[in-house]
Design a protein around this motif. Structure first.
Motif, PDB file in Angstrom:
ATOM      1  N   ILE A  43      99.735  98.612  11.236  1.00 49.52           N
ATOM      2  CA  ILE A  43     101.131  98.364  10.837  1.00 49.52           C
ATOM      3  C   ILE A  43     102.080  99.394  11.449  1.00 49.52           C
ATOM      4  O   ILE A  43     103.208  99.548  11.014  1.00 49.52           O
ATOM      5  N   THR A  44     101.594 100.107  12.476  1.00 51.13           N
ATOM      6  CA  THR A  44     102.498 101.021  13.187  1.00 51.13           C
ATOM      7  C   THR A  44     102.748 100.457  14.586  1.00 51.13           C
ATOM      8  O   THR A  44     102.099  99.494  15.000  1.00 51.13           O
ATOM      9  N   THR A  45     103.666 101.055  15.289  1.00 50.46           N
ATOM     10  CA  THR A  45     103.892 100.657  16.683  1.00 50.46           C
ATOM     11  C   THR A  45     103.243 101.712  17.589  1.00 50.46           C
ATOM     12  O   THR A  45     102.024 101.746  17.701  1.00 50.46           O
ATOM     13  N   ASP A  46     104.070 102.583  18.218  1.00 54.97           N
ATOM     14  CA  ASP A  46     103.501 103.562  19.160  1.00 54.97           C
ATOM     15  C   ASP A  46     102.746 104.673  18.450  1.00 54.97           C
ATOM     16  O   ASP A  46     103.235 105.246  17.483  1.00 54.97           O
ATOM     17  N   ILE A  57      99.925 104.717  22.794  1.00 55.90           N
ATOM     18  CA  ILE A  57      99.244 103.417  22.724  1.00 55.90           C
ATOM     19  C   ILE A  57      99.732 102.736  21.441  1.00 55.90           C
ATOM     20  O   ILE A  57     100.029 103.417  20.444  1.00 55.90           O
ATOM     21  N   LEU A  58      99.828 101.426  21.471  1.00 58.12           N
ATOM     22  CA  LEU A  58     100.238 100.735  20.245  1.00 58.12           C
ATOM     23  C   LEU A  58      99.117 100.826  19.216  1.00 58.12           C
ATOM     24  O   LEU A  58      97.931 100.670  19.569  1.00 58.12           O
ATOM     25  N   THR A  61      96.668  97.961  19.246  1.00 57.19           N
ATOM     26  CA  THR A  61      95.842  97.971  20.466  1.00 57.19           C
ATOM     27  C   THR A  61      94.734  99.012  20.340  1.00 57.19           C
ATOM     28  O   THR A  61      93.571  98.749  20.675  1.00 57.19           O
ATOM     29  N   LEU A  62      95.091 100.182  19.826  1.00 54.28           N
ATOM     30  CA  LEU A  62      94.086 101.240  19.656  1.00 54.28           C
ATOM     31  C   LEU A  62      92.937 100.739  18.768  1.00 54.28           C
ATOM     32  O   LEU A  62      91.757 100.938  19.074  1.00 54.28           O
ATOM     33  N   MET A  63      93.298 100.041  17.700  1.00 57.72           N
ATOM     34  CA  MET A  63      92.253  99.570  16.788  1.00 57.72           C
ATOM     35  C   MET A  63      91.418  98.456  17.413  1.00 57.72           C
ATOM     36  O   MET A  63      90.204  98.405  17.218  1.00 57.72           O
ATOM     37  N   THR A 123     109.270  96.206   4.611  1.00 55.99           N
ATOM     38  CA  THR A 123     108.039  95.708   5.233  1.00 55.99           C
ATOM     39  C   THR A 123     108.321  95.177   6.629  1.00 55.99           C
ATOM     40  O   THR A 123     107.597  95.473   7.583  1.00 55.99           O
ATOM     41  N   LYS A 124     109.416  94.407   6.753  1.00 58.17           N
ATOM     42  CA  LYS A 124     109.744  93.790   8.051  1.00 58.17           C
ATOM     43  C   LYS A 124     110.061  94.853   9.105  1.00 58.17           C
ATOM     44  O   LYS A 124     109.775  94.672  10.286  1.00 58.17           O
ATOM     45  N   LEU A 125     110.660  95.959   8.670  1.00 60.35           N
ATOM     46  CA  LEU A 125     111.081  96.977   9.648  1.00 60.35           C
ATOM     47  C   LEU A 125     110.080  98.134   9.770  1.00 60.35           C
ATOM     48  O   LEU A 125     110.348  99.120  10.459  1.00 60.35           O
ATOM     49  N   MET A 126     108.927  97.991   9.119  1.00 56.51           N
ATOM     50  CA  MET A 126     107.882  99.009   9.229  1.00 56.51           C
ATOM     51  C   MET A 126     107.474  99.132  10.699  1.00 56.51           C
ATOM     52  O   MET A 126     107.189  98.136  11.351  1.00 56.51           O
ATOM     53  N   GLY A 127     107.513 100.342  11.228  1.00 56.08           N
ATOM     54  CA  GLY A 127     107.209 100.536  12.654  1.00 56.08           C
ATOM     55  C   GLY A 127     108.411 100.302  13.550  1.00 56.08           C
ATOM     56  O   GLY A 127     108.339 100.486  14.766  1.00 56.08           O
ATOM     57  N   HIS A 128     109.510  99.892  12.970  1.00 58.04           N
ATOM     58  CA  HIS A 128     110.737  99.666  13.742  1.00 58.04           C
ATOM     59  C   HIS A 128     111.882 100.462  13.111  1.00 58.04           C
ATOM     60  O   HIS A 128     112.994  99.968  12.958  1.00 58.04           O
ATOM     61  N   GLY A 129     111.569 101.676  12.711  1.00 56.36           N
ATOM     62  CA  GLY A 129     112.589 102.532  12.084  1.00 56.36           C
ATOM     63  C   GLY A 129     112.221 102.898  10.665  1.00 56.36           C
ATOM     64  O   GLY A 129     112.679 103.904  10.140  1.00 56.36           O
TER      65      GLY A 129
END
Ligand code: NDP
Length: 329
Positions: A43-46, A57-58, A61-63, A123-129
């Protein structure tokens, strides 16, 4: 019924690292992935602090890569939650909705989840701020205006840490009473870029349409006054909940519900715990991977001893004049 030497509960970085090590030791581990396969990093980005990825790495993707690596060496996966675990019998018994697994060792890597406010925009913006980890994501908020929600030690620590990057950090707390220890609270109060907004809750994080954080709507719980504030980031720091429901009454849990371990060993020989489910302090993907590795090695050594003592017992049964060598733990 599935019979296994090693069963791993959880597929975050602890579980998958344990699987890689156990699989490479020819133990053919089974991973019960859980329904949030891949764990918190999905549920994270970078992710920029996991060694080996200089450009980041995203998280998902890492997982996926860790999953492939574990699979390559023969790990078997079940995409389901464990519904019950019986650690009082040997072999230990784990049930999912469709399977019963009998296993000589259990590696508990069920993780912990950051508690969230429970509003849709968060929830929607988790990983986007929106983030639940300043150590992981603070770096992305250089010269930005950020808010930290919470009144405990985590919120104080994260607020102070974020001043390394952010231009202004505001702690939003729903009351005037802090759970934070005096020293942590004082440190936050005395940090120039930190200020406080008390008796206040976040009702909405803007802007879901833009898929980035541009502001928040807050409400004063005493006056009910509502206002909009400009924001670039929101850090939720209201605590974590370790996923230990299945082990209540079977394993020792700390006051906050984490599994108590000596290294990665629990009080039950053959049962090990790794990652955030037993880590109240570091809570990082790389530390979870480290303890996952340790748990797999401990399981391997435990199984070797078990095998030795079983061989010795057999010999004694054939020749009762011999005494068994080695012990189970
Ligand atoms: P805590 O449970 O101590 O604090 C949680 C905070 O979040 C409280 O202020 C609580 O408010 C608030 N909160 C909870 N739910 C909500 C909600 N839905 N909306 C708004 N606010 C909410 O958790 P921490 O993660 O801060 O700390 C956990 C443990 O880890 C503690 O023992 C702490 O001391 C320790 N720790 C130690 C550190 C250190 O020593 N360096 C660093 C970080 C943590 P309320 O009080 O109103 O319920």
């Amino acid at each position: 019924m599935i019979r296994k030497k090693v069963t791993i509960l959880g597929s975050g970085s602890a579980g998958l690292t344990a699987a890689i090590y156990a699989a490479r030791a020819n133990l053919e581990p089974l991973v019960i992935q859980g329904l949030q396969a891949g764990g918190q990093l999905t549920i994270t980005t970078d992710v920029e602090n996991f060694p080996g990825f200089p450009d980041g790495i995203l998280g998902p993707t890492l997982m996926e890569e860790m999953h492939k690596q574990a699979e390559r060496f023969g790990t078997q996966f079940i995409y389901d939650n464990a519904e019950s675990v019986d650690l009082s019998k040997r072999p230990f018994v784990i049930k999912t909705s469709g399977e019963e697994i009998h296993t000589d060792t259990v590696l508990i890597c069920t993780g912990a989840n950051a508690k969230l406010l429970g509003i849709e925009s968060e929830t929607k913006l988790m990983g986007h701020g929106v983030s639940a980890c300043a150590t992981c994501d603070g770096f992305f908020f250089r010269d930005k205006r950020v808010f930290v929600v919470g009144g405990g030690d985590t919120a104080m620590e994260e607020a102070v840490f974020l001043t390394r990057f952010a231009s202004q950090v505001t702690v939003i707390h729903r009351s005037e009473n802090f759970r934070a220890s005096r020293i942590m609270y004082d440190r936050a109060v005395n940090t120039p870029k930190v200020d406080f907004l008390l008796d206040t809750v976040i009702e909405e994080v803007y802007d879901m349409a833009k898929n980035e954080v541009t502001g928040i709507r807050v409400r004063n719980v005493k006056t009910n006054e509502v206002k909009d504030l400009t924001a670039d980031g929101v850090f939720i720091a209201i605590g974590h909940k370790p996923n230990t429901e299945l082990f209540k009454g079977q394993l020792e849990l700390s006051e906050n519900g984490y599994i108590v371990t000596d290294g990665v060993k629990t009080k039950i020989p053959g049962v090990f715990a790794a990652g955030d489910v037993q880590d109240e302090v570091y809570k990082q993907a790389i530390t979870a991977a480290g303890t996952g590795c340790a748990a797999a090695l401990e399981a391997q050594w435990y199984l070797e001893k078990l095998e030795e003592s079983e061989k010795a017992e057999k010999k004694t049964a054939v020749n009762p004049s011999m005494t068994p060598a080695g012990s189970r733990e």
